[in-house]
Structure formats: C-alpha cells, structure tokens
Design an enzyme around this catalytic site. Structure first.
Site, short mmCIF file in Angstrom:
data_model
loop_
_atom_site.label_atom_id
_atom_site.label_comp_id
_atom_site.label_asym_id
_atom_site.label_seq_id
_atom_site.Cartn_x
_atom_site.Cartn_y
_atom_site.Cartn_z
N LYS A 189 0.82 -1.21 0.00
CA LYS A 189 0.00 0.00 0.00
C LYS A 189 0.86 1.27 0.00
O LYS A 189 0.43 2.32 -0.47
CB LYS A 189 -0.94 0.02 1.20
CG LYS A 189 -1.84 -1.21 1.37
CD LYS A 189 -2.77 -1.41 0.20
CE LYS A 189 -3.93 -2.35 0.51
NZ LYS A 189 -3.53 -3.76 0.71
C1 LIG Z 1 -4.22 -4.95 0.34
C2 LIG Z 1 -3.42 -6.18 0.30
C3 LIG Z 1 -3.68 -7.18 -0.63
C4 LIG Z 1 -4.83 -7.12 -1.60
O1 LIG Z 1 -4.70 -6.06 -2.53
P1 LIG Z 1 -5.99 -5.53 -3.31
O2 LIG Z 1 -5.53 -4.37 -4.09
O3 LIG Z 1 -6.98 -5.14 -2.24
O4 LIG Z 1 -6.50 -6.64 -4.14
C5 LIG Z 1 -2.84 -8.29 -0.66
N1 LIG Z 1 -1.83 -8.42 0.21
C6 LIG Z 1 -1.57 -7.46 1.14
C7 LIG Z 1 -0.44 -7.69 2.08
C8 LIG Z 1 -2.34 -6.32 1.21
O5 LIG Z 1 -2.07 -5.39 2.13
#
Ligand SMILES: *Cc1c(COP(=O)(O)O)cnc(C)c1O
Length: 496
Positions: free
Chosen positions: A112
């Site tokens: 993120k």
């Molecule tokens: C948010 C997240 C995901 C999923 O990503 P999306 O964009 O919501 O599909 C997978 N792994 C981790 C560690 C995340 O923080």
C-alpha cells in the site's frame, strides 16, 4: 485526458477525480482511454531510477498536473529515506522462471505504501488546482494495511486529516499496533465492531450521504478517499508492473516483448486491476492470475461469471484479503461491458439488493483469455511458506504465499510455463506469528506475543526484524476509539 464514472454521466479532470475519490453517482472514476506505450519506451525504463519510472507512467494519465509537479511528487515519495531498498520495488529470482516482485520496502511494510506515499502529494496539488479551501478529510476503511499506509502518508500534511476504520477483530497484532500507535495531529484510528466489508460499506455510505457531506461542509471540511476506489491509488500501482518487466528484460531473463504472467494476491481487486491497466497500455502480459484465500468470491466469479456474496465470511491468516465485496472489480466490469455505465449500474444495484449478479457466458469467456483464478486455504498457505523456504531460502508473508501456491496449482493444471512474477505484498514480519507457525509448527508460537514471534523468526531465518516492527514495542497506544458498524455511529465518530 478526461475521467468518466463507471456508472455513466460524470466527466472530470484527473485532479478532480483524485480529489473526489468516488463519483457522485457512486461509480468509480476511470480514464477516457488507455495511453499506449511502445516496447522501446518500456525497455528504456530500466535505465532510470524508480521515481522517474513513476513519473513517466503518471504523466500519461495525469494531464492536468505539470511535469514539474509530477517529478517533485514522485521524487519525494520514492526516496531512499522512505524505502529500505534503493530499487524501491526490487525483483528477486525464485527459480528458473519465477520471480518475486517485492513491494514491501516502504515505511509500513506492505505494498500500500507504493501508492500511499505518493497520494498525499497528488491530493494537495489537486486541492490547489481546484481552489479547494476546505480541509481534505480522508476517510479510509482498511483490512489492515491501507490504514497504516494512509496514516503515514497523510500524517501532518497541512490542509488534510486522515480517519481510519478497521475491523476490530480482523487485523494482525502488528497491523493493529502499527495503526493505534500512529502520531501526528491530524490522524484518527477507530475500531469498528464488524468485519472489513462492514467498515467499507459504512465508509461508502458516508460518501453517498448528502446529509453527511453538509455536516462536514458546515465544519469546513470535504471528504476524500485513500482507498483503492480513488484513481490516485490506482495509477501509482500501474508503475511497478512496467518496472518489473523492464528489470526482467534488462537482466536478460526475458527478451523485450516476450510475454509474462503476473500472479497477484487479491482482496479489493486494486493491485491486479493495475496490472490489467498496464496490459491494456501495451505491457506484454499473457495471463493475470488472481489469487484468493478461503474468501474465494473472485475465484468463483472468474470460473462462473457470477459474483455472489451469499457465502460465509472467513477470517484467515491473510487478513488483508478477507473481503467479499471487491470494489475495484467495478472498473473491470465497465471495460467488459464496453463502457456501458447503465449496465454496470444494473449489476451494482443487483449486488446491493440481492447479493449477486451475472455477467453472462460470453463476457466470462472473454475475461478468461486474460484472467485465471485460484485460491488457497490457510493450511495450503502455511505449507507453501514452508516449502518455499526449504526450496529457495526465501521467507514470504501469508498473502504472498497464497499467490505462490495458486501459481503452483495453475502451472500443474495448465502446463503454462510462461515466466511468472509473483507479487509479494507484505513483509513476513507483519504476520510473524503465522509465518513462524508455518515454519516451525503451531506449538512454537504458543503463548508468544508478536514481538517474541518476530525475534524467533529472525533467529530461525536470519532475516532481520524491520526497525519499524521493533519500534512498535516502545510506542504508546494513542488510539483506542471503538464504534458500532451502523452509519449513524460511524458518522458521529468522524465528526466527533
Ligand atoms: C491490500 C493487500 C492485498 C490485496 O490487494 P488488493 O488491491 O486489495 O487486491 C494483498 N496483500 C496485502 C499484504 C495487502 O495489504
């Protein structure tokens, strides 16, 4: 370039889309078209640092930002004092035709950060461009990782505030501590008595409420979103797919133009959607493999063409993917509906009213030319963590392990040996109890807190505990608010 709502109607600029987050009719903003790039353009990215790669991609989409604004924003976001690897998004060779794309080298140890280190810059510039004088109040629903990344991105950014709702019992111990110990004068963290879908629905309802907007306005504030419904989250994520490909080609691992597969651990469908945008722009992609945990609503969707939330919600060891309503799928639906906002509105209404919709066989078949899907439960995930460590010495987190397992199943099923990149979305230390249990047995974590698990994982594997996790031990918990999951309680919590 203009931006449209997936439910038809609105036309706005890039900065307006970023400022608003969600379109007024409840739709998501999408670009009027996919800018096209050449092989030479992709190959040239290998010669420049990540911040400049990001600027190159962003400038294709954010036409009402100046080149200077984009350069400054990307340089500030992807700098050596924020990421612990100079490559920012390094590639790691796993075996002959498999690589990991590591996206967890930022301040909060999950992918993120790739978007949320940049988004605050884009939001501030957007506010200036559009003469927005009110405080930009960022509302976030998090399944664990977005919350901390948004808090770190927006902490003490003048003219903004950031309020995060997380599911009270739905995040890992490290994730929770990361959020509740956040400093800054403009941050708030609230536990919701419900799961992630409750938190996300609650936040979406606040965005849709005219009354809430009026109350915010009366206090000099305007809402925006740092969730992946915001286009400003999506476009920075497109960058690392190009970056990964350019690095592979430059290393000689693939020829420039050769097709690759990406395997993406998926929750809200934001990360994998960015890969699909990259493919539409000209990135040589064969398959995008959507990996889910036991909450396999997307696996079923790609298999049957029916999206149905009539199912039990499970809490798993990959909590950031514990999601039944994947918001960003709406952007994919819009494209496969030939950009028919009316049709998307119908599907979304059916989802809301009856919990399901069907895209029909023809569209499902069309999708299956690009998308494959699979899922792994907690047991398979743990086995994959152990197997990968034994085979390669690489310690992966639970989400990455879901993807690695789904890739193994996919290869076994299809014999497709196209070079594959597994998107590695978090540091194993964010989920250290489950990773340690996978490597040395459930009894080895009995009675240990997250920090003791982290120490033990370091002793076992030699992978150092990240300083961000160590620091949590000393930091005071500053956020203890809890609220019920009904809209009125969430609205009051924001306005309090
Ligand atoms: C948010 C997240 C995901 C999923 O990503 P999306 O964009 O919501 O599909 C997978 N792994 C981790 C560690 C995340 O923080």
């Amino acid at each position: 370039m203009s931006y449209f709502s997936t439910r038809g109607g609105t036309v706005v600029t890039a900065s307006q889309a970023i400022l608003a987050g969600l379109a007024p009719n409840g739709g998501l903003y999408v670009p009027a078209m996919f800018p096209q790039v050449s092989r030479q353009w992709i190959a040239a990215l290998a010669q420049i640092p990540y911040a400049k790669r990001a600027a190159a991609v962003l400038s294709l989409y954010l036409e009402d930002y100046t080149p200077q604004q984009i350069e400054e924003a990307t340089a500030a976001a992807y700098s050596a004092d924020r990421f612990d690897d100079p490559a920012i998004a390094p590639m790691r060779h796993l075996d002959s035709n498999t690589w990991l794309l590591e996206l967890f080298h930022g301040p909060t140890l999950a992918f993120k950060d790739m978007a949320l280190q940049l988004l605050p810059h884009l939001v501030r510039d957007a506010a200036r461009k559009n003469g927005e004088q009110r405080e930009i109040s960022i509302l976030v629903a998090t399944s664990g990782d977005t919350g901390k990344a948004a808090l770190e991105g927006f902490r003490d950014v003048p003219g903004t505030s950031c309020t995060v709702f997380y599911p009270k019992k739905g995040v890992s111990a490290v994730q929770q501590l990361q959020m509740t110990t956040t400093g800054g004068s403009n941050t708030r963290v609230i536990a919701v008595e419900g799961n992630f879908d409750d938190a996300q629905t609650g936040v979406k309802n606040l965005f849709a409420s005219k009354e809430f907007a009026d109350r915010m306005n009366a206090s000099g504030r305007v809402l925006s979103s740092a969730n992946s419904i915001n286009f400003g989250r999506l476009v920075p994520q497109v960058v690392y797919y190009f970056s990964a490909y350019a690095d592979l080609a430059a290393s000689g691992a693939i020829a420039c133009g050769e097709l690759v597969n990406f395997v993406v651990p998926t929750g809200n469908f934001g990360d994998i959607l960015a890969a699909w945008y990259a493919k539409n722009m000209g990135l040589p992609v064969h398959r995008l493999i959507c990996a889910s945990n036991r909450n396999n609503v997307l696996t079923d969707f790609f298999d049957t063409g029916i999206y149905s939330t009539h199912r039990v919600f499970f809490r798993t060891t990959s909590p950031s993917m514990d999601i039944l309503v994947s918001s960003n799928l709406e952007r994919l639906l819009y494209e496969i509906a030939d950009r028919d906002g009316e049709l998307v509105s119908v599907w979304m209404r059916q989802l809301k009213e009856s919990g399901s919709y069907s895209i029909g066989d023809q569209r499902r078949e069309e999708l299956s030319k690009t998308f494959a899907a699979g899922c792994a439960d907690d047991k398979q995930t743990a086995a994959e963590i152990a197997a990968l460590y034994a085979r390669t010495g690489c310690v992966v987190d639970t989400h990455t392990a879901v993807a690695a397992r789904v890739l193994a199943d996919y290869r076994y099923r299809t014999h497709d040996q196209t070079p594959a990149v597994v998107v590695s979305t978090a540091s194993p230390y964010k989920f250290c109890a489950d990773v340690l249990a996978a490597l040395s047995g459930a009894e080895s974590v009995a009675g240990l807190d997250a920090f003791a698990c982290a120490d033990k994982l370091e002793q076992l594997t030699g992978v150092p505990v990240p300083p961000q996790v160590r620091a949590l031990r000393e930091l005071p918990v500053r956020h203890t608010a809890v609220c019920a999951k009904d809209p009125a309680s969430m609205a009051d919590a924001v306005l309090a």
